[in-house]
Design a protein around this motif. Structure first.
Motif, PDB file in Angstrom:
ATOM      1  N   MET A   1      40.887   6.918 -13.216  1.00  0.00           N
ATOM      2  CA  MET A   1      41.533   8.019 -13.909  1.00  0.00           C
ATOM      3  C   MET A   1      43.215   7.461 -13.583  1.00  0.00           C
ATOM      4  O   MET A   1      44.069   7.289 -12.660  1.00  0.00           O
ATOM      5  CB  MET A   1      41.397   9.849 -13.532  1.00  0.00           C
ATOM      6  CG  MET A   1      42.601  10.648 -14.159  1.00  0.00           C
ATOM      7  SD  MET A   1      41.686  12.386 -13.915  1.00  0.00           S
ATOM      8  CE  MET A   1      40.545  12.436 -14.765  1.00  0.00           C
ATOM      9  N   LYS A 107      38.979  19.864 -21.269  1.00  0.00           N
ATOM     10  CA  LYS A 107      38.680  19.252 -19.731  1.00  0.00           C
ATOM     11  C   LYS A 107      37.518  18.192 -19.449  1.00  0.00           C
ATOM     12  O   LYS A 107      37.393  16.719 -18.830  1.00  0.00           O
ATOM     13  CB  LYS A 107      38.818  20.182 -18.740  1.00  0.00           C
ATOM     14  CG  LYS A 107      37.842  19.538 -17.132  1.00  0.00           C
ATOM     15  CD  LYS A 107      38.519  20.646 -15.904  1.00  0.00           C
ATOM     16  CE  LYS A 107      37.620  19.432 -14.640  1.00  0.00           C
ATOM     17  NZ  LYS A 107      37.748  20.698 -13.335  1.00  0.00           N
ATOM     18  N   ASP A 108      36.589  18.721 -20.065  1.00  0.00           N
ATOM     19  CA  ASP A 108      35.688  17.937 -19.568  1.00  0.00           C
ATOM     20  C   ASP A 108      35.503  16.411 -20.532  1.00  0.00           C
ATOM     21  O   ASP A 108      35.122  15.153 -20.297  1.00  0.00           O
ATOM     22  CB  ASP A 108      34.049  18.523 -20.416  1.00  0.00           C
ATOM     23  CG  ASP A 108      33.912  19.447 -19.285  1.00  0.00           C
ATOM     24  OD1 ASP A 108      34.221  19.770 -18.476  1.00  0.00           O
ATOM     25  OD2 ASP A 108      32.960  21.073 -20.408  1.00  0.00           O
ATOM     26  N   VAL A 111      37.599  13.980 -18.381  1.00  0.00           N
ATOM     27  CA  VAL A 111      37.105  13.414 -17.542  1.00  0.00           C
ATOM     28  C   VAL A 111      36.056  12.062 -17.781  1.00  0.00           C
ATOM     29  O   VAL A 111      36.117  11.867 -16.588  1.00  0.00           O
ATOM     30  CB  VAL A 111      36.159  14.091 -16.804  1.00  0.00           C
ATOM     31  CG1 VAL A 111      34.721  13.308 -16.091  1.00  0.00           C
ATOM     32  CG2 VAL A 111      37.054  15.516 -16.230  1.00  0.00           C
ATOM     33  N   ASN A 112      35.791  12.083 -18.921  1.00  0.00           N
ATOM     34  CA  ASN A 112      34.677  11.239 -19.083  1.00  0.00           C
ATOM     35  C   ASN A 112      35.686  10.156 -20.051  1.00  0.00           C
ATOM     36  O   ASN A 112      35.143   9.031 -20.934  1.00  0.00           O
ATOM     37  CB  ASN A 112      33.512  11.243 -20.503  1.00  0.00           C
ATOM     38  CG  ASN A 112      32.802  12.459 -19.616  1.00  0.00           C
ATOM     39  OD1 ASN A 112      32.305  11.987 -18.110  1.00  0.00           O
ATOM     40  ND2 ASN A 112      32.546  13.646 -19.772  1.00  0.00           N
ATOM     41  N   ASP A 115      39.331   6.926 -18.264  1.00  0.00           N
ATOM     42  CA  ASP A 115      38.973   5.609 -17.867  1.00  0.00           C
ATOM     43  C   ASP A 115      39.646   4.627 -18.325  1.00  0.00           C
ATOM     44  O   ASP A 115      40.392   3.418 -18.510  1.00  0.00           O
ATOM     45  CB  ASP A 115      38.187   5.154 -16.904  1.00  0.00           C
ATOM     46  CG  ASP A 115      37.877   5.485 -15.964  1.00  0.00           C
ATOM     47  OD1 ASP A 115      38.476   5.850 -15.829  1.00  0.00           O
ATOM     48  OD2 ASP A 115      35.805   6.115 -15.577  1.00  0.00           O
ATOM     49  N   MET A 154      43.419  21.690 -14.555  1.00  0.00           N
ATOM     50  CA  MET A 154      41.651  21.252 -15.176  1.00  0.00           C
ATOM     51  C   MET A 154      41.907  20.279 -14.291  1.00  0.00           C
ATOM     52  O   MET A 154      40.748  19.854 -13.077  1.00  0.00           O
ATOM     53  CB  MET A 154      42.464  19.936 -15.604  1.00  0.00           C
ATOM     54  CG  MET A 154      42.406  20.869 -17.614  1.00  0.00           C
ATOM     55  SD  MET A 154      42.572  19.451 -18.849  1.00  0.00           S
ATOM     56  CE  MET A 154      44.186  18.628 -18.244  1.00  0.00           C
ATOM     57  N   PHE A 156      43.167  17.765 -11.785  1.00  0.00           N
ATOM     58  CA  PHE A 156      42.687  16.318 -12.072  1.00  0.00           C
ATOM     59  C   PHE A 156      42.920  15.936 -10.606  1.00  0.00           C
ATOM     60  O   PHE A 156      43.200  14.447 -10.076  1.00  0.00           O
ATOM     61  CB  PHE A 156      43.355  15.683 -13.274  1.00  0.00           C
ATOM     62  CG  PHE A 156      42.722  15.868 -14.365  1.00  0.00           C
ATOM     63  CD1 PHE A 156      41.295  15.965 -14.461  1.00  0.00           C
ATOM     64  CD2 PHE A 156      43.519  15.950 -15.370  1.00  0.00           C
ATOM     65  CE1 PHE A 156      40.333  16.408 -15.167  1.00  0.00           C
ATOM     66  CE2 PHE A 156      42.739  16.514 -16.396  1.00  0.00           C
ATOM     67  CZ  PHE A 156      41.229  16.487 -17.005  1.00  0.00           C
TER      68      PHE A 156
END
Length: 216
Positions: A1, A107-108, A111-112, A115, A154, A156
């Motif tokens: 991230m 947020k979900d 998260v994915n 990257d 969130m 992170f």
């Protein structure tokens, strides 16, 4: 991230260079999405928002998109996110922003997807990515009620990000005042002024810019 947490945006070449380093290509090849949602609740002068936008467009990115995600179907806002190299979430009301992010499942999604792209925050956009201020401190420190201080970051990262250190617009964001409130925090606190930022590249943490920061 990969995240770039700023207080006031691309206020210096060093902060802009940190963003380019996280993305891994020059501005001329970067597609930027600027999310304005946090500014929705403000009825005051918003020249600060246009200044944040100009700081990006003056760097001449490959493309620059602007989006308010409040009330949009997921399939629509996600298309904008997917096309961006940088998702920049602008300033304003972090509690309202958190509410919209929760409703939309942002947020979900992030998260994915972080990257492959960089999340950049400006003020509230940086605050919502981490741990929120303890209840009641928003109005005491920033003079903003922010929907009665209800909100969830969130998470992170594992600290409270406090923007606008020593800003004339936020006279309570000083070392003296923050230190007088530390007993009310249950996590690490990092405050930065408008010319400093934090770069998070997976496990790598760096302070960037020419400004000031405090860490507790």
């Amino acid at each position: 991230m990969k995240l770039l947490l700023t207080s006031a945006g691309l206020t210096s070449d060093k902060i802009a260079e940190a963003l380019v380093g996280l993305v891994g290509k020059p501005f001329s090849e970067i597609k930027v999405l600027f999310v304005t949602t946090a500014a929705n609740t403000s009825v005051e002068d918003k020249r600060w928002l246009t200044e944040n936008i100009f700081e990006f467009t003056n760097r001449k990115p490959l493309s620059f998109d602007i989006l308010d995600i409040a009330g949009l179907p997921n399939v629509l806002w996600q298309k904008h996110f997917e096309l961006a190299d940088v998702i920049c979430v602008g300033g304003g009301d972090e509690s309202y922003l958190s509410k919209i992010f929760i409703e939309q499942g942002v947020k979900d999604y992030l998260v994915n997807s972080l990257d492959d792209r960089v999340y950049m925050g400006i003020s509230a956009g940086s605050m919502v990515a981490g741990i929120f201020l303890p209840k009641g401190l928003n109005i005491e420190l920033y003079g903003e009620d922010c929907e009665s201080d209800n909100g969830t970051g969130m998470r992170f990262f594992d600290f409270v990000f406090m923007p606008h250190l020593d800003s004339p617009y936020f006279p309570n964001i000083t070392a003296e005042v923050i230190e007088s409130k530390l007993d009310r925090f249950s996590s690490r606190v990092i405050a930065v002024d408008d010319f400093a930022a934090i770069s998070l590249n997976h496990d790598k943490f760096d302070f960037v810019g020419d400004g000031l920061y405090l860490e507790y």
